[in-house]
Design an enzyme around this catalytic site. Sequence first.
Site, PDB file in Angstrom:
ATOM      1  N   SER A 101       4.300  87.747  29.865  1.00  0.00           N
ATOM      2  CA  SER A 101       3.468  88.811  29.025  1.00  0.00           C
ATOM      3  C   SER A 101       4.420  89.577  28.123  1.00  0.00           C
ATOM      4  O   SER A 101       5.059  89.206  27.300  1.00  0.00           O
ATOM      5  CB  SER A 101       2.769  89.632  30.072  1.00  0.00           C
ATOM      6  OG  SER A 101       2.194  90.726  29.292  1.00  0.00           O
ATOM      7  N   ASP A 240       1.176  91.963  22.335  1.00  0.00           N
ATOM      8  CA  ASP A 240       2.429  91.688  23.213  1.00  0.00           C
ATOM      9  C   ASP A 240       2.504  90.072  23.175  1.00  0.00           C
ATOM     10  O   ASP A 240       1.824  89.472  22.508  1.00  0.00           O
ATOM     11  CB  ASP A 240       2.253  92.124  24.489  1.00  0.00           C
ATOM     12  CG  ASP A 240       1.323  91.525  25.445  1.00  0.00           C
ATOM     13  OD1 ASP A 240       0.214  90.979  24.767  1.00  0.00           O
ATOM     14  OD2 ASP A 240       1.011  91.653  26.550  1.00  0.00           O
ATOM     15  N   ASP A 242       1.927  87.509  25.022  1.00  0.00           N
ATOM     16  CA  ASP A 242       0.894  86.521  25.412  1.00  0.00           C
ATOM     17  C   ASP A 242      -0.703  87.124  24.875  1.00  0.00           C
ATOM     18  O   ASP A 242      -1.413  86.278  24.814  1.00  0.00           O
ATOM     19  CB  ASP A 242       0.888  86.268  26.743  1.00  0.00           C
ATOM     20  CG  ASP A 242       0.293  87.399  27.783  1.00  0.00           C
ATOM     21  OD1 ASP A 242       0.406  88.616  27.164  1.00  0.00           O
ATOM     22  OD2 ASP A 242      -0.381  87.146  28.690  1.00  0.00           O
ATOM     23  N   ASP A 244      -2.453  89.460  25.360  1.00  0.00           N
ATOM     24  CA  ASP A 244      -3.672  90.095  26.211  1.00  0.00           C
ATOM     25  C   ASP A 244      -3.595  91.610  25.900  1.00  0.00           C
ATOM     26  O   ASP A 244      -4.671  92.262  26.405  1.00  0.00           O
ATOM     27  CB  ASP A 244      -3.678  89.635  27.418  1.00  0.00           C
ATOM     28  CG  ASP A 244      -2.568  89.721  28.315  1.00  0.00           C
ATOM     29  OD1 ASP A 244      -1.571  90.502  27.848  1.00  0.00           O
ATOM     30  OD2 ASP A 244      -2.454  89.731  29.642  1.00  0.00           O
TER      31      ASP A 244
END
Length: 444
Positions: A101, A240, A242, A244
């Site tokens: 993440s 960010d 990834d 999400d």
Amino acid sequence: MSRKYFGTDGVRGRVGDFPITPEFAMKLGWAAGRVLSQRGTRKVLIGKDTRISGYLLETALEAGLIAAGIDVRLLGPMPTPAVAYLTRTFRAEAGIVISASHNPYYDNGIKFFSADGTKLPDEVELAIEYELEQPMLCQPSEKLGKATRIDDAAGRYIEFCKSHLPNHMSLNGLNIVIDCAHGATYHIAPAVFKELGAAVTVIGATPDGFNINDHCGATHTELLQKTVLETKADLGIAYDGDGDRVMLVDHSGRVIDGDEIVYIIARAAKAQHKLQGGVVGTLMSNLGLELALKELDIPFARSAVGDRYVMELLREKNWRIGGENSGHVLNLDHTCTGDGIIASLQVLTAMIEAGLSLAEFSQGMHKLPQVLLNVKFEKGTAPLEKQHVKQVIAQVEAELNGSGRVLIRKSGTEPLIRVMVEGEDETQVRQYAERIAAAVKIAS
């Protein structure tokens, strides 16, 4: 049975340190394959962000899954919410995301989605943990799985994202800066907004395996703020690593965080008579969000910190909208997981429908000053149980007299006590936080 490997968001750590090693990744793939091969399609999707270690972990997971008789579909670099979506559309038994993440490149993680695109049920995670303790055995050759690559995965997800802007709308006339954090949205987000008609300036979209989240993206918005002002853009959007999480920046360079994004989406839903129930935030959500929603007569509830817990409370209450100030935003009318691109499209839809700029739309919520301090403590000690610490916390709460909040919690991953105080006066709030932090430090 307690979990040994799975945290609230899969397995995560520094690459090369257990459990983020090739050996464990292969065993995890095999263990998951053993559990998932007992049902359905025996098919699993794997996506990843842009970290250099993604190649290593992807290959190891693939080997373990195939050894257990699972067919693997490789997506390549793909946002976490895209993997959730594609897992559903391909009728796969599970989707796996290789990502840490918003963490630096030297960390990585492995998390799973169920067949319906949500986090794995507890019983499935526990079944995988049980298999991890068993000897690893390979299926005979005739029962081994196969691996293929889904070449049009990006295109499928781009079209899915675009479908969340109403057909009668376009983004023509909007000048937008997009920061992809050198992460998994780098080849997705620019295409979505350009194809919907916006004039797009792209930053943070040249990943090299090492620069993910490096002074860019949703956790470092300074570059986005600077670029918005330099290009005289209408707004900026930061994801960010990834994809999400999302943060926004208005035309003046002010950051619009997850709490304000949730407020905008809920306010628009209320105006359109589409709001079901209320809104879920977390213990860290700014008191200003709660007060602004109260002005709109929208119920508000707080969950523990983490999008997993926001989702649990939404389901329990049968509500649809929730999120965290960090930029995880959930709207179950649109997606089954946090999705930065779709959340930002919902905000743009609300702006267009109301004829307001981002700055104007967010004015209805006044964020209270919030100070967060981290205090290290010695393992084995329990500073929050000390009487002096409890007394100081009680004194601060009494002095706030209902005009603010105090939240003290132990980190789930580090030997840290997190001290959060919010109230109407920033100087006073900082003094209160430092007072409590000093008491915790002495007690530890």
